[in-house]
Structures are given as C-alpha cells and as structure tokens.
Design a protein around this motif. Structure first.
Motif, PDB file in Angstrom:
ATOM      1  N   SER A 249       0.852  -1.190   0.000  1.00  0.00           N
ATOM      2  CA  SER A 249       0.000   0.000   0.000  1.00  0.00           C
ATOM      3  C   SER A 249       0.883   1.234   0.000  1.00  0.00           C
ATOM      4  O   SER A 249       2.078   1.168   0.332  1.00  0.00           O
ATOM      5  N   ILE A 250       0.283   2.355  -0.381  1.00  0.00           N
ATOM      6  CA  ILE A 250       1.013   3.623  -0.465  1.00  0.00           C
ATOM      7  C   ILE A 250       0.195   4.702   0.228  1.00  0.00           C
ATOM      8  O   ILE A 250      -1.017   4.823  -0.004  1.00  0.00           O
ATOM      9  N   LEU A 251       0.849   5.482   1.074  1.00  0.00           N
ATOM     10  CA  LEU A 251       0.217   6.626   1.721  1.00  0.00           C
ATOM     11  C   LEU A 251       0.876   7.900   1.208  1.00  0.00           C
ATOM     12  O   LEU A 251       2.083   8.102   1.398  1.00  0.00           O
ATOM     13  N   ILE A 252       0.110   8.738   0.539  1.00  0.00           N
ATOM     14  CA  ILE A 252       0.613  10.035   0.081  1.00  0.00           C
ATOM     15  C   ILE A 252       0.274  11.072   1.142  1.00  0.00           C
ATOM     16  O   ILE A 252      -0.892  11.258   1.492  1.00  0.00           O
ATOM     17  N   ILE A 253       1.289  11.747   1.642  1.00  0.00           N
ATOM     18  CA  ILE A 253       1.104  12.816   2.627  1.00  0.00           C
ATOM     19  C   ILE A 253       1.438  14.142   1.959  1.00  0.00           C
ATOM     20  O   ILE A 253       2.516  14.301   1.364  1.00  0.00           O
TER      21      ILE A 253
END
Length: 359
Positions: free
Chosen positions: A35-39
């Motif tokens: 998964s990828i979390l863009i902040i």
C-alpha cells in the motif's frame, strides 16, 4: 529529464529532476508495495495530489492532508500521521510519499522512519527550498525550544522532483528556496554564486532555475556522501542557519519563511567571518541583491541575549559553546567556536546595522 544518484550509508537512491514527473510516479517505484500513503499539505493538495494519485492507479493508495506551514512540523502532526498509517492498515511493505515542501518532507519522512521501525518513503518536493531538504536523509519535527531537535537520519528510496510544480509558488517561497541555493554556492562553487547573484528572481526561466537546482543538489549530495550523519563537513551546510533557526524560534514558525531568515543569517555569517578572519567578503553585493529581490531584511527589536540563548540550542553547539559556519572566502567554509562575549558584540553590531539600513 536529469537523473543523479546519492550514495547513502545503507543504500543509494536516485534523484529524478524534470517536467511532468508527477504524472508518471508509478514508473519510478523500484518495487511493488502492499500500500502507499501520500502525505501532502493544504496548499499543495488542490494542485498536485490528484495527479500523483492517478499515476498510481494500479496501486492501493491512501492520502492524508496536513496543515500548511512550519507549525505542522509538530509532535501532534507526527502522532496524527502514525494514527492514519495504522488506520489505513499500512505494514512493513508499505510506502509513504511526501508530496510537498520541506515541512511535508521532514514530518512525513520522520513518520516513515519510525512507523514499524522504518518503512520506505519517497520525497516529491514541490518547492525550491525542498531541493535542499529532500536530499540527504535528515527528517525531523520541531520542539518549542528549537528547530529540528527531534529527528533522525533516514534516507528516502527516491527523490522525484517535478519542476513544473514550482510555477505555483508564491514570491516568498521562491525567495526562501533561492536563499538555500545561495548557501550551497557560497560553500562550494564561486561561479555558481556569481551566476545566482546576477539574476533577478522575477526574470528566471524554468530551465535556468532547473539548471541551478541540479547544481545545488549535486553540491548537497557530494557533501552528504562524505558525511551523512553530520559529524564533520556536513555541518557546513548550516551556513546562515545558526542565526536563522534562532530567529524562527523567537519570532514564531511561519512569521517569515525559513529561507528569508536564513538570508539574514548569511549576512550575519559574512560579518562574523570578516571579523574572525580579518578579510572582506562580498557583503554589500549580497545585501543589495537580497534587498532588490524583495527579501525582508528588517527585524523587530530582539535582545541579543535572547538570540544568544536560542543559538545555544543549535545542534552544532558543543559544551555550551556556539559553533558557527563561517567563510574564509567564497567556497571556503570553516567551522569556528565563538565565545558568548564576542557573539553578543557581533549580534549587537549586526542588529543595529540592519535597523539603521531599514529605517
């Protein structure tokens, strides 16, 4: 597109610089992630978050938007990012993407460095200033007593720098980032310094700016590769920052941009260098250029003793003695311990000079 490589202690990572890279983010992932979390922050999100999300349409992607500004580099934001990572179900095979300026890169990078004892993260800088902070692996948050006092050395797996994002920067953000370019040139490249000082910010083309950013990144990368954990030469990258950070802390984070206060710090470093080494630096040239390009060089009155107290919180301070990065000449930095008595005299003279010139 331009590509270079930074050699970190634990791994090397690529730095990509070019236009429209945000639309092809997925192409620059070195492996598959669970998964990828863009902040990102409230300023950047409306412009570029959707572009990056679309470029990762084949991935499991989450997003989180934090407030804009230096105040977001706080323990509260850091804890909030960990909470979101847990709620989204990130694991050790997940990736964090820091999309934004130096604040986003620092706090998101520190969250990545500490979530489950460290997961991969990518820096996607959207400001000129972040060309400096995105390379080198320093991640941190601020404490009320000082800037970047809580942090780590944690290198990204890549830096993806889409220079098109610079078109939406405000004037003060352009000034802020350009001050860091000046710093890098003063440390290592006289020709670059002369090139920077001959340009008015309002007339810079995208290509001219991109070329200068590449050179600044290469200077930073070369220093970091020699001294990743700031035990020696890397301390010189703090030229102008001893006073700049102290002023940020006293005046309040966000009162002025980081680079605008570093610019004042550069002038102070020039004056201290001249007195320490009995020589002359191009102070008037730098002052005139900063003034003509809109840098706010006036300051509210601050007691020199208050500034000295904050300067002692600087990470370079040893045994309560302040170490300042000075210049024996352009492109010839030197780290010197300065006594409190001398520093108070230097601060008093410098603040009086600024006040007189900005009446």
């Amino acid at each position: 597109m331009y590509q270079t490589t930074v050699k970190a202690q634990n791994h090397s990572y690529p730095v990509y610089i070019g236009e429209n890279l945000r639309h092809r983010t997925g192409e620059y992932l070195s492996k598959s992630y669970s998964s990828i979390l863009i902040i990102t922050d409230e300023t950047v999100a409306p412009y570029y978050l959707q572009d990056v999300e679309k470029s990762l349409s084949q991935e499991t992607v989450f997003t989180h938007v934090i407030p804009a500004g230096e105040q977001a580099k706080s323990i509260d934001t850091f804890y909030q990012l960990h909470t979101k990572a847990i709620e989204f179900g990130l694991d050790r095979q997940s990736l964090i993407i820091a999309l934004g300026g130096g604040v986003v890169g620092d706090v998101a990078g520190f969250a990545a460095a500490t979530f489950m004892r460290g997961i991969d993260f990518i820096q996607m800088p959207t400001t000129i200033l972040a060309h400096d902070s995105s390379v080198g692996g320093k991640v941190a948050i601020n404490h009320e007593h000082g800037k970047n006092l809580i942090g780590n050395f944690y290198a990204p797996v890549a830096v993806i720098y889409d220079v098109q994002t610079l078109h939406t920067l405000s004037d003060n953000e352009i000034r802020s980032g350009y001050a860091e370019l000046l710093k890098e040139a003063l440390l290592a490249d006289r020709k670059l310094y002369q090139s920077l000082i001959m340009n008015q910010l309002s007339s810079l083309t995208s290509q001219e700016l991109a070329d200068k950013l590449v050179r600044g990144i290469n200077i930073k990368a070369g220093i970091v590769e020699i001294d990743e954990r700031e035990s020696g030469i890397r301390k010189c990258l703090n030229l102008g920052h001893t006073l700049g950070h102290a002023l940020e802390s006293i005046l309040g984070y966000g009162y002025r941009t980081h680079g605008e206060l570093v610019a004042i710090g550069l002038l102070f470093a020039f004056r201290v260098s001249e007195k320490t080494f009995s020589m002359e630096l191009p102070y008037e040239q730098l002052y005139t250029w900063l003034k003509s390009n809109g840098y706010p060089l006036n300051l509210p009155y601050i007691e020199p003793e208050q500034i000295l107290t904050k300067m002692k919180k600087d990470k370079k301070t040893l045994r309560s003695t302040i170490q300042m990065v000075l210049l024996e000449d352009v492109a010839k930095p030197s780290l010197k311990e300065i006594s409190d008595i001398l520093l108070l005299d230097y601060l008093d003279d410098f603040l009086e000079e600024l006040a007189q010139r900005n009446q």
